[in-house]
Write an enzyme that holds these catalytic residues in place. Structure first.
Site, PDB file in Angstrom:
ATOM      1  CB  ILE A 104       5.750  -4.331 -32.083  1.00 57.86           C
ATOM      2  CG1 ILE A 104       5.115  -5.448 -31.242  1.00 57.86           C
ATOM      3  CG2 ILE A 104       4.794  -3.834 -33.153  1.00 57.86           C
ATOM      4  CD1 ILE A 104       5.988  -5.992 -30.129  1.00 57.86           C
ATOM      5  CD  GLU A 162       2.047   2.470 -25.334  1.00 57.33           C
ATOM      6  OE1 GLU A 162       1.677   3.411 -26.070  1.00 57.33           O
ATOM      7  OE2 GLU A 162       3.240   2.234 -25.085  1.00 57.33           O
ATOM      8  N   GLY A 304       7.724   1.875 -26.593  1.00 57.62           N
ATOM      9  CA  GLY A 304       6.348   1.401 -26.497  1.00 57.62           C
ATOM     10  C   GLY A 304       6.106   0.282 -27.492  1.00 57.62           C
ATOM     11  CD  GLU A 305       6.284   0.363 -32.136  1.00 53.62           C
ATOM     12  OE1 GLU A 305       6.797  -0.739 -32.466  1.00 53.62           O
ATOM     13  OE2 GLU A 305       6.521   1.408 -32.758  1.00 53.62           O
ATOM     14  N   GLY A 306       4.919  -2.473 -27.065  1.00 57.12           N
ATOM     15  CA  GLY A 306       5.166  -3.806 -26.538  1.00 57.12           C
ATOM     16  C   GLY A 306       6.572  -4.290 -26.841  1.00 57.12           C
TER      17      GLY A 306
END
Length: 338
Positions: A104, A162, A304-306
């Site tokens: 990210i 997240e 994830g992580e955006g």
């Protein structure tokens, strides 16, 4: 500023949702018809420009300031062996974010996004939601408030993500409680558990849903009973963004699960949201269908992580650049009979 200081304040905000400007969207639609291209030839890029025009209230929307916000939390339900990694990895990844070494970090920089990381009580996991509510009312309100606080009023776009070991189990539980259906249709491998691990997740979620079956099915109660701090924070950010009229780019299954309880209570909450991508987690496609969201990308991502939403932010920037910078037929002295 305190956000959602009570359950009633949260419920009231969810019940009274801001609408986009129909006039600005109509003006943007007219402009699309005047640009030097065949009508509809830029496909969803045209739709995105009109969407942003409505929320920004101007025919030529722009993204001058955009933020990626990643929330991290730990989950008590990991005691049941639902994840391939231990909870300590959450804090280790937050440190990696801080050091600039995560996906990210690279992807938000490439997309021109400020990056904000909010770690929520990593040393104090939520309760095991098979035997108790994951969060107390106060804890859930606090998480919602942390999410709302990252949504600055001058943002033109917010990208949400997240990090939290065990949170794909919470996400599946949220979806099952919000939209129903067999848990097996919502639960997937998450961080990479095998078939036996998925079976454990299904059994854990079934127990949790049975334990909380008599509880009210409001958005707040569903979030606090089977959610997590980072997921509740995403829900708070989504709702605050709606209050401010700021479009939201959602990431994968876990991020999108935060809106499931809200949409079950008021389906219009999705109207300012864009699904950045469809992840490889099996439940995500089903969730997007339930929400009526059509993802911009499908790249087989499941980090994830955006990360997927950050990649999609580049598509959004392209859409608005074309809409704003292209010449009209009149300006270019091109025949409008294309």
């Amino acid at each position: 500023m305190t956000f959602y200081s009570s359950i009633e304040a949260f419920a009231a905000a969810l019940a009274d949702l801001r609408e986009p400007s129909a006039d600005a969207a109509a003006d943007a639609r007219v402009r699309q018809g005047e640009l030097t291209k065949p009508a509809g030839s830029l496909g969803r890029l045209e739709d995105l420009a009109i969407f942003f025009a409505g929320w920004q209230g101007k025919a030529r929307p722009r993204i001058d300031r955009a933020r990626a916000a990643v929330f991290a939390g730990n989950h008590g339900v990991t005691v049941h062996g639902v994840s391939a990694f231990p909870p300590s990895v959450t804090a280790q990844m937050v440190a990696n974010f801080a050091n600039g070494g995560a996906a990210i970090n690279a992807l938000s920089a490439a997309a021109g996004l400020e990056l904000t990381v909010v770690a929520l009580d990593l040393d104090r996991p939520t309760a095991d939601f098979t035997v108790a509510a994951a969060m107390s009312e106060t804890e859930c309100l606090d998480a919602l408030g942390h999410g709302a606080a990252v949504v600055a009023a001058d943002l033109d776009l917010i990208v949400l993500g997240e990090m939290g070991i065990g949170n794909s189990t919470a996400a599946a539980a949220l979806c099952a409680r919000s939209f129903g259906g067999a848990v097996a249709g919502w639960a997937g491998p998450g961080t990479g558990v095998d078939g036996q691990g998925v079976a454990r997740k299904i059994a854990v979620i079934d127990r949790a849903l049975a334990f909380h079956a008599a509880a009210p099915r409001t958005a707040f109660e569903t979030l606090r009973r089977v959610g997590g701090r980072e997921i509740a924070a995403i829900a708070g950010a989504i709702l605050r963004a709606r209050q401010l009229g700021i479009p939201v780019l959602l990431d994968g299954f876990i991020c999108t699960s935060a809106i499931a309880p809200l949409a079950a209570e008021n389906p219009a909450i999705v109207d300012h949201c864009i699904a950045g991508h469809c992840s490889a987690e099996p439940g995500h496609k089903r969730l997007l269908a339930a929400l009526g969201l059509d993802p911009l990308l499908s790249l087989g991502m499941r980090l994830g992580e955006g990360s997927g939403a950050a990649v999609a932010a580049g598509i959004v920037r392209s859409a608005l650049a074309a809409h704003d910078r292209m010449a009209t037929f009149a300006e270019a002295e091109v025949s409008a009979s294309l």
